[in-house]
Scaffold this motif. Sequence first.
Motif, PDB file in Angstrom:
ATOM      1  N   HIS A 222      13.169  38.018  25.288  1.00 28.94           N
ATOM      2  CA  HIS A 222      12.229  37.661  24.303  1.00 28.94           C
ATOM      3  C   HIS A 222      11.366  39.281  24.061  1.00 28.94           C
ATOM      4  O   HIS A 222      11.634  39.986  25.246  1.00 28.94           O
ATOM      5  N   GLY A 223      10.622  39.341  23.004  1.00 34.79           N
ATOM      6  CA  GLY A 223      10.285  40.284  22.876  1.00 34.79           C
ATOM      7  C   GLY A 223       8.766  40.151  23.611  1.00 34.79           C
ATOM      8  O   GLY A 223       8.250  39.156  24.666  1.00 34.79           O
ATOM      9  N   ASP A 224       8.608  41.294  24.734  1.00 35.36           N
ATOM     10  CA  ASP A 224       7.254  41.599  25.376  1.00 35.36           C
ATOM     11  C   ASP A 224       6.330  41.031  25.505  1.00 35.36           C
ATOM     12  O   ASP A 224       5.630  41.386  24.162  1.00 35.36           O
ATOM     13  N   PRO A 225       5.644  40.303  26.142  1.00 38.72           N
ATOM     14  CA  PRO A 225       4.893  39.774  26.054  1.00 38.72           C
ATOM     15  C   PRO A 225       3.391  40.337  25.874  1.00 38.72           C
ATOM     16  O   PRO A 225       2.078  40.307  25.189  1.00 38.72           O
ATOM     17  N   LEU A 226       3.288  41.523  25.960  1.00 42.19           N
ATOM     18  CA  LEU A 226       2.489  42.713  26.520  1.00 42.19           C
ATOM     19  C   LEU A 226       2.004  42.924  25.231  1.00 42.19           C
ATOM     20  O   LEU A 226       0.737  42.634  24.679  1.00 42.19           O
ATOM     21  N   THR A 227       3.083  42.470  23.737  1.00 40.19           N
ATOM     22  CA  THR A 227       2.965  43.346  23.153  1.00 40.19           C
ATOM     23  C   THR A 227       3.408  41.654  21.480  1.00 40.19           C
ATOM     24  O   THR A 227       2.711  41.507  20.440  1.00 40.19           O
ATOM     25  N   GLU A 228       3.762  41.007  21.976  1.00 38.47           N
ATOM     26  CA  GLU A 228       4.213  39.924  20.880  1.00 38.47           C
ATOM     27  C   GLU A 228       3.947  38.618  21.429  1.00 38.47           C
ATOM     28  O   GLU A 228       3.935  38.258  22.690  1.00 38.47           O
ATOM     29  N   TYR A 229       3.851  37.306  20.667  1.00 38.26           N
ATOM     30  CA  TYR A 229       3.080  36.203  21.186  1.00 38.26           C
ATOM     31  C   TYR A 229       4.108  35.588  21.412  1.00 38.26           C
ATOM     32  O   TYR A 229       5.218  35.625  21.751  1.00 38.26           O
ATOM     33  N   PRO A 230       3.760  34.652  22.888  1.00 41.77           N
ATOM     34  CA  PRO A 230       2.703  33.772  22.991  1.00 41.77           C
ATOM     35  C   PRO A 230       1.443  35.244  24.042  1.00 41.77           C
ATOM     36  O   PRO A 230       0.394  34.380  24.298  1.00 41.77           O
ATOM     37  N   TYR A 231       2.112  35.835  24.394  1.00 45.33           N
ATOM     38  CA  TYR A 231       1.697  36.635  24.716  1.00 45.33           C
ATOM     39  C   TYR A 231       0.704  36.630  26.165  1.00 45.33           C
ATOM     40  O   TYR A 231       0.446  37.415  26.940  1.00 45.33           O
ATOM     41  N   TYR A 232       1.048  35.542  26.879  1.00 48.03           N
ATOM     42  CA  TYR A 232       0.105  35.378  27.387  1.00 48.03           C
ATOM     43  C   TYR A 232       1.086  34.434  29.415  1.00 48.03           C
ATOM     44  O   TYR A 232       0.703  34.054  29.740  1.00 48.03           O
ATOM     45  N   LEU A 233       2.503  34.063  28.814  1.00 45.98           N
ATOM     46  CA  LEU A 233       3.675  34.171  29.613  1.00 45.98           C
ATOM     47  C   LEU A 233       4.695  35.017  29.276  1.00 45.98           C
ATOM     48  O   LEU A 233       4.905  35.270  28.034  1.00 45.98           O
ATOM     49  N   GLY A 234       5.715  35.228  30.117  1.00 44.93           N
ATOM     50  CA  GLY A 234       6.666  35.629  29.766  1.00 44.93           C
ATOM     51  C   GLY A 234       7.354  37.052  30.866  1.00 44.93           C
ATOM     52  O   GLY A 234       8.745  37.836  29.570  1.00 44.93           O
ATOM     53  N   HIS A 235       6.218  37.339  31.198  1.00 39.50           N
ATOM     54  CA  HIS A 235       6.709  38.630  31.762  1.00 39.50           C
ATOM     55  C   HIS A 235       8.109  38.617  33.329  1.00 39.50           C
ATOM     56  O   HIS A 235       8.323  37.570  33.580  1.00 39.50           O
ATOM     57  N   ALA A 236       8.062  39.422  33.289  1.00 32.43           N
ATOM     58  CA  ALA A 236       9.575  39.218  34.049  1.00 32.43           C
ATOM     59  C   ALA A 236       9.230  38.971  35.804  1.00 32.43           C
ATOM     60  O   ALA A 236       9.967  38.585  36.366  1.00 32.43           O
ATOM     61  N   LEU A 251      13.593  38.158  30.663  1.00 36.15           N
ATOM     62  CA  LEU A 251      13.842  39.390  30.701  1.00 36.15           C
ATOM     63  C   LEU A 251      13.213  39.973  29.296  1.00 36.15           C
ATOM     64  O   LEU A 251      14.086  40.116  28.078  1.00 36.15           O
ATOM     65  N   PRO A 252      12.011  40.251  29.158  1.00 35.52           N
ATOM     66  CA  PRO A 252      11.420  40.933  28.359  1.00 35.52           C
ATOM     67  C   PRO A 252      11.663  42.089  28.072  1.00 35.52           C
ATOM     68  O   PRO A 252      12.324  43.483  28.510  1.00 35.52           O
ATOM     69  N   LEU A 253      11.456  42.743  26.550  1.00 34.39           N
ATOM     70  CA  LEU A 253      12.634  43.382  25.847  1.00 34.39           C
ATOM     71  C   LEU A 253      12.064  44.512  24.992  1.00 34.39           C
ATOM     72  O   LEU A 253      11.149  43.670  24.204  1.00 34.39           O
ATOM     73  N   PRO A 254      11.699  45.833  24.715  1.00 36.70           N
ATOM     74  CA  PRO A 254      10.442  45.795  23.905  1.00 36.70           C
ATOM     75  C   PRO A 254      11.098  45.901  22.447  1.00 36.70           C
ATOM     76  O   PRO A 254      11.616  45.540  21.924  1.00 36.70           O
ATOM     77  N   LYS A 255       9.729  45.897  21.628  1.00 37.25           N
ATOM     78  CA  LYS A 255      10.118  45.975  20.159  1.00 37.25           C
ATOM     79  C   LYS A 255      10.895  46.816  19.791  1.00 37.25           C
ATOM     80  O   LYS A 255      10.529  47.643  20.452  1.00 37.25           O
ATOM     81  N   GLY A 256      11.542  47.051  18.882  1.00 40.88           N
ATOM     82  CA  GLY A 256      12.808  47.880  18.569  1.00 40.88           C
ATOM     83  C   GLY A 256      13.703  47.198  18.761  1.00 40.88           C
ATOM     84  O   GLY A 256      14.765  48.582  19.280  1.00 40.88           O
ATOM     85  N   THR A 257      14.114  46.356  20.249  1.00 42.85           N
ATOM     86  CA  THR A 257      14.821  46.764  21.148  1.00 42.85           C
ATOM     87  C   THR A 257      16.179  45.648  19.878  1.00 42.85           C
ATOM     88  O   THR A 257      16.172  45.806  19.198  1.00 42.85           O
ATOM     89  N   GLY A 258      17.925  46.923  19.912  1.00 43.99           N
ATOM     90  CA  GLY A 258      18.962  46.856  19.365  1.00 43.99           C
ATOM     91  C   GLY A 258      19.285  45.861  20.134  1.00 43.99           C
ATOM     92  O   GLY A 258      18.980  45.546  20.984  1.00 43.99           O
TER      93      GLY A 258
END
Length: 347
Positions: A222-236, A251-258
């Motif tokens: 998923h999109g890294d919760p540092l910048t993406e919803y739901p923000y408060y959970l989902g870290h590695a 497995l958080p990935l940065p926004k823009g991942t292809g």
Amino acid sequence: MQVFYNDRHPLHHGRHEMFRGELVPCFEVPERADFVLQALRARAIGDIVAAPGIGIDVLARVHARRYLEFLSTAWDEWVALDPRNAGRDALPSYWPIRTFRSDVLPASFPARMGLFSFDAGSPLTAGTWEAARWGGACAAAAAGQLLAGARSAFALTRPPGHHAGHDFFGGYCFINNAAVAAQCLRDGGMRKVAVLDIDYHHGNGTQAIFYERADVFFASVHGDPLTEYPYYLGHADERGAGAGLDCNLNLPLPKGTGFADWRKAMDFALRRISAYGAEALVVSLGLDTFEGDPISGFRLASADYLRVGEDLAAAGLPTAFVFEGGYAVADLGLHTVNVLEGFLQRA
Ligand code: OKS
Ligand code: ZN
């Protein structure tokens, strides 16, 4: 593949969600499921059927009784506050965050609305409970297919489910359909079950429901919760707790991942699921990883979804797909069908 289609989904039809200080039109609209149904019919994928009804006890395997009770009466209570509320969606305004109590059930409806939610972006409407509980029935039926020996099944329903926790709604989700499916698989005799969440957003509700359990493995790309919803959970570093330690993989990935990097992450998750020894797989199938999604940031292209289906099939597990997010509405049918076609060709 049996497709359990929730034909009550249009009963949940939010008009507005709160977004940065203003009410904006909902992204999670009934047309989403309509486009998927059309595409399934056009490409003759699956046998589209209705799910048999389920009792509240099935939902209570993953949700708190007092939360289900709240959902079932919420609309009537909202209208009872003010008859003009019949013409507007219910949204929460207060939340019992740190230092407040959540053990005392407030008599006030708006207070309970906040107790049982975590954002103001998930309108509750006249038919939300009806639509959501029949979504749970679709998920239970998909699990039932696997228990009967099927290789795959698809629960086509909305509202989505993966943000809904044991006793809260949010992120457009009310009943956690994927959790219902996983629990039904466990209750039906599968000893170890995995949920793989490939929606753009972290499935915080599903993670939380199974966080301390060793019998259900949860993995999410998923999109890294540092910048993406739901923000408060989902870290590695969230690896599960107690008996469930190392049965949670984020497995958080940065926004823009292809697709190339995203695919490596999904394949890593599938290897972990295989090492865990899962006997069945529930896929939280969000299609908001698409490059054209209006509220998400990965860059998957339409044809990539065929490869996604192939990789999922290669895991070799009985697989229940559960529909989650995706807001490039007109393209949702194509992407969903691509995943299922890729899966069926490789299965
Ligand atoms: C504010 C952002 C809310 C994002 C909700 C994401 C819902 C989703 N409008 N979850 O998978 O797709
Ligand atoms: Zn999503």
